[in-house]
Design a protein around this motif. Sequence first.
Motif, PDB file in Angstrom:
ATOM      1  N   VAL A   1      35.822  46.679  45.535  1.00 14.17           N
ATOM      2  CA  VAL A   1      35.043  47.824  45.112  1.00 14.17           C
ATOM      3  C   VAL A   1      33.685  47.908  45.593  1.00 14.17           C
ATOM      4  CG1 VAL A   1      34.913  49.023  42.973  1.00 14.17           C
ATOM      5  CG2 VAL A   1      36.519  47.198  42.921  1.00 14.17           C
TER       6      VAL A   1
ATOM      7  N   LEU B   1      33.559  52.705  41.275  1.00 14.10           N
ATOM      8  CA  LEU B   1      34.925  52.193  40.582  1.00 14.10           C
ATOM      9  C   LEU B   1      35.781  53.667  40.410  1.00 14.10           C
ATOM     10  CD1 LEU B   1      33.394  50.513  37.349  1.00 14.10           C
ATOM     11  CD2 LEU B   1      34.797  49.534  38.887  1.00 14.10           C
TER      12      LEU B   1
ATOM     13  N   SER C   1      37.566  53.749  43.824  1.00 15.87           N
ATOM     14  CA  SER C   1      38.731  52.680  43.814  1.00 15.87           C
ATOM     15  C   SER C   1      39.935  53.376  43.372  1.00 15.87           C
ATOM     16  CB  SER C   1      38.145  51.518  43.221  1.00 15.87           C
ATOM     17  OG  SER C   1      39.404  50.569  43.208  1.00 15.87           O
TER      18      SER C   1
ATOM     19  N   TYR D   1      42.761  43.373  43.748  1.00 14.40           N
ATOM     20  CA  TYR D   1      41.481  43.269  43.544  1.00 14.40           C
ATOM     21  C   TYR D   1      40.871  41.929  43.720  1.00 14.40           C
ATOM     22  CZ  TYR D   1      41.668  48.138  41.862  1.00 14.40           C
ATOM     23  OH  TYR D   1      41.675  49.500  41.944  1.00 14.40           O
TER      24      TYR D   1
ATOM     25  N   SER E   1      33.787  44.147  41.385  1.00 10.67           N
ATOM     26  CA  SER E   1      35.172  43.641  41.190  1.00 10.67           C
ATOM     27  C   SER E   1      35.256  42.357  40.394  1.00 10.67           C
ATOM     28  CB  SER E   1      35.733  43.542  42.347  1.00 10.67           C
ATOM     29  OG  SER E   1      35.054  42.372  43.135  1.00 10.67           O
TER      30      SER E   1
ATOM     31  N   THR F   1      39.037  41.792  37.047  1.00  9.04           N
ATOM     32  CA  THR F   1      40.116  42.290  37.760  1.00  9.04           C
ATOM     33  C   THR F   1      41.062  42.802  37.103  1.00  9.04           C
ATOM     34  OG1 THR F   1      41.073  39.961  37.795  1.00  9.04           O
ATOM     35  CG2 THR F   1      39.868  40.557  39.825  1.00  9.04           C
TER      36      THR F   1
ATOM     37  N   LEU G   1      40.281  46.498  36.036  1.00  8.59           N
ATOM     38  CA  LEU G   1      40.586  47.387  37.398  1.00  8.59           C
ATOM     39  C   LEU G   1      42.080  47.558  37.570  1.00  8.59           C
ATOM     40  CD1 LEU G   1      38.094  45.368  39.765  1.00  8.59           C
ATOM     41  CD2 LEU G   1      37.772  47.690  38.796  1.00  8.59           C
TER      42      LEU G   1
END
Length: 341
Positions: free
Chosen positions: A14, A26, A29, A46, A57, A60, A63
Amino acid sequence: MTTPRVPLSILDLVPVASGTDTATALDQSVELVRLADTLGYRRYWYAEHHNVVTFASSATSLLIGRAAEHSERIRLGSGGVMLPNHSPLMVAEYYGTLAEMYGDRIDLGLGRAPGTDPMTAAALRRGGAATDTFVQDVVDLHRYLGPSDGEGPGVRAVPGEGTRVPLWMLGSSLDGAAVAAYLGLPYAFASHFAPQMRHEALELYRSSFSSEFGTAEIKRPYAMVGVNVLVAPTDEEAHYLFTTAQQMAAGIYTGRRGPLRPPARDLATVIGPEVARFVDEFQQVRAVGSPETVVAELEALVADLRADELIITTYTYDPAHRARSFSLLAEAWGLGASHTG
């Protein structure tokens, strides 16, 4: 269009470009996950990093959860969770929760480095003290994600228990290869930033691999290799755009790390010859150029390292160029329904 010899996956840190902000990175991504999902990439991972303004990042599991909400088939995971920073129980709960929500699409890659500097590692509270318990931590994590042993109360991961989230071992040296082989785990080698030991580490992993230990996830060695990739319509444009990644690597050498910078027409005047030598060595495992050039370079890399899978990392100042790179590579490599598992 040809059928790819090995699957391709994507590693995302990211990156934040200069002139933008974390929220923008973000969101970008998420758009890339959507794209990768439609193009036929196998995984989108990630990587955990802390206290580095270049990347967003650090969390994780968050994400991955967001990516899962915006994709349908691609596998999502960590490349990886830096286990010295976390208790195995908490990792099992986080990733077990992801597995309960999104099914068998979650991977859990594990690293033994803190993913940051010593001061930040100390601030993360587990930092240096847990490093020498890494193997036991992996064993505990595997147990938490497995079925209940039926031996009554005790510490259980709820959610997590019974989800069997697949574990991967990450490495950039012989140590990680030895652990992956001993525990019987698939191995991801970070040759995209630590290329020096790639041949020795992969050979050690394959020659020492055993599926007899209780943590074994696979019956035979499986190696995924990291590679820096940038695809553009022409070699010239690709090498120009790649100077953004080269400037990022230069910041690692000089200690002056920051957001991604625009590409440079004359890189040598920007970073100097000594730094340029470091950057070239640091990023020597790369495939940069037109689709035809990159396919040939990746095929040579697969043959050289006997890779079962490649995981690519791509940095561009303009996110549209990154998306284009993924699209051009997917078409040239022949990604499709044959590599959706």
